[in-house]
Design a protein around this motif. Structure first.
Motif, PDB file in Angstrom:
ATOM      1  N   GLU A  19       1.232  -1.338   0.258  1.00 31.25           N
ATOM      2  CA  GLU A  19       0.339   0.020  -0.254  1.00 31.25           C
ATOM      3  C   GLU A  19       1.134   1.283   0.034  1.00 31.25           C
ATOM      4  O   GLU A  19       0.472   2.580  -0.948  1.00 31.25           O
ATOM      5  CB  GLU A  19      -1.282   0.028   1.146  1.00 31.25           C
ATOM      6  N   TYR A  20       1.619   1.489   1.182  1.00 32.55           N
ATOM      7  CA  TYR A  20       2.730   1.991   0.738  1.00 32.55           C
ATOM      8  C   TYR A  20       3.773   2.543  -0.551  1.00 32.55           C
ATOM      9  O   TYR A  20       3.796   4.109  -0.223  1.00 32.55           O
ATOM     10  CB  TYR A  20       3.790   2.433   2.241  1.00 32.55           C
ATOM     11  N   GLY A  21       4.287   1.112  -0.832  1.00 26.04           N
ATOM     12  CA  GLY A  21       4.855   1.710  -1.420  1.00 26.04           C
ATOM     13  C   GLY A  21       4.184   1.950  -2.973  1.00 26.04           C
ATOM     14  O   GLY A  21       4.805   2.146  -3.994  1.00 26.04           O
ATOM     15  N   VAL A  22       2.819   1.619  -3.519  1.00 29.17           N
ATOM     16  CA  VAL A  22       2.078   2.189  -4.438  1.00 29.17           C
ATOM     17  C   VAL A  22       1.772   3.841  -4.410  1.00 29.17           C
ATOM     18  O   VAL A  22       1.797   4.442  -5.464  1.00 29.17           O
ATOM     19  CB  VAL A  22       1.526   1.231  -4.860  1.00 29.17           C
ATOM     20  N   GLY A  23       1.441   3.603  -3.581  1.00 30.94           N
ATOM     21  CA  GLY A  23       1.286   5.184  -3.204  1.00 30.94           C
ATOM     22  C   GLY A  23       2.563   6.132  -2.909  1.00 30.94           C
ATOM     23  O   GLY A  23       2.299   7.661  -3.582  1.00 30.94           O
ATOM     24  N   LEU A  24       3.691   5.513  -2.544  1.00 30.55           N
ATOM     25  CA  LEU A  24       4.946   6.576  -2.530  1.00 30.55           C
ATOM     26  C   LEU A  24       5.116   6.677  -4.508  1.00 30.55           C
ATOM     27  O   LEU A  24       5.087   7.587  -4.944  1.00 30.55           O
ATOM     28  CB  LEU A  24       5.946   5.593  -1.943  1.00 30.55           C
ATOM     29  N   ALA A  25       5.093   5.317  -5.244  1.00 31.40           N
ATOM     30  CA  ALA A  25       5.455   5.699  -6.137  1.00 31.40           C
ATOM     31  C   ALA A  25       4.578   6.363  -7.089  1.00 31.40           C
ATOM     32  O   ALA A  25       4.818   7.500  -8.375  1.00 31.40           O
ATOM     33  CB  ALA A  25       5.223   4.105  -7.522  1.00 31.40           C
TER      34      ALA A  25
END
Length: 276
Positions: A19-25
């Protein structure tokens, strides 16, 4: 940072790191790769196994691989829905650290889950081994959702050590996006007497050369409570991310992080970027 890698440890539901990684991307307009790694049957098979048991173990591995590969389109669709259209999906068999180190050769940052309190999930030794083995800056994501993903304020754990410098260097693309950067400054690391004297880094000048202006916030002088002081300092300034070196006071084995790092990984309520 143009290429983010996520170690996806759960296919349903997606993990906090996913969730965080996709949001950061989405925030960075970067590409993102989800990587699911399952153990080789030879890794989990007992030394003395009957043919029937071996057949069952191999069948289970094939089923896991099939289920994981079937998640490619769902992951790409999920990432696009959350603002990250440049997404990829990989499935690997074998040791997680080795697989992620290989995939990480064409990525800039690895997102990892801290795990949960359940005994079946990742333990601190496994997490430490991944951080020290993959050769990438790592962001360890806490157990609760981080919504929205923001880089407005970034705190840096600073003690003058080589590990801290490496972490700051790795985090420069993120620091340059922040509206506020705060150096949480503890006691400077003392050089061992048998090592040739080395000039200290002027951290303010270094950051200014990279268009980063940092505030200074002193921490206490008790090294034994450095982890707690870092988290308190990060919370006080409202940091969205904490940047720190992966080592602490201990380097006696490749899986043993220092006391401050272990404390931060165990208790941090915000994502932590580490680089060893």
């Amino acid at each position: 940072m143009n290429d983010l890698l996520i170690h996806v440890r759960s296919l349903d539901p997606w993990t906090r790191a996913a969730e965080y990684g996709v949001g950061l991307a989405a925030l960075l307009e970067a590409s993102v790769t989800g990587a699911f790694v399952y153990p080789s049957p030879l890794q989990v098979a007992p030394t003395y196994s009957s043919p029937e048991l071996l057949a069952a173990i191999f069948a289970s591995a094939r089923e896991t691989a099939g289920l994981a590969r079937a998640q490619a389109q769902p992951f790409l669709h999920w990432a696009r829905e959350r603002g990250a259209p440049q997404a990829a999906w990989h499935v690997a068999e074998g040791d997680a650290a080795e697989a992620l180190a290989h995939i990480g050769t064409w990525h800039d940052l690895l997102l990892l889950d801290r795990g949960s309190d359940e005994p079946s999930t990742r333990g601190p030794a496994e997490l430490a081994r991944l951080i020290l083995a993959v050769g990438l800056p790592c962001v360890v994501v806490p157990r609760h959702a981080i919504v929205p993903v923001s880089l407005d304020c970034i705190a840096i754990g600073w003690n003058g050590s080589q590990e801290a410098v490496r972490a700051i260097h790795a985090a420069l693309p993120l620091l340059q996006r922040a509206t506020r950067v705060v150096l949480l400054q503890g006691p400077l690391r003392r050089t061992y007497p048998e090592i040739t004297w080395k000039p200290p880094l002027d951290i303010d000048l270094y950051l200014q050369r990279h268009a980063v202006h940092a505030e200074h916030r002193p921490l206490g002088n008790d090294a034994g409570e450095a982890g707690e002081a870092l988290l308190e300092g990060a919370a006080h300034v409202g940091a969205d991310l904490l940047v720190m070196g992966a080592y602490g006071r201990s380097r006696f084995s490749e899986w043993a992080l220092g006391g401050a790092t272990r404390h931060v990984l165990a208790d941090a309520a915000l994502p932590v970027l580490l680089r060893h």
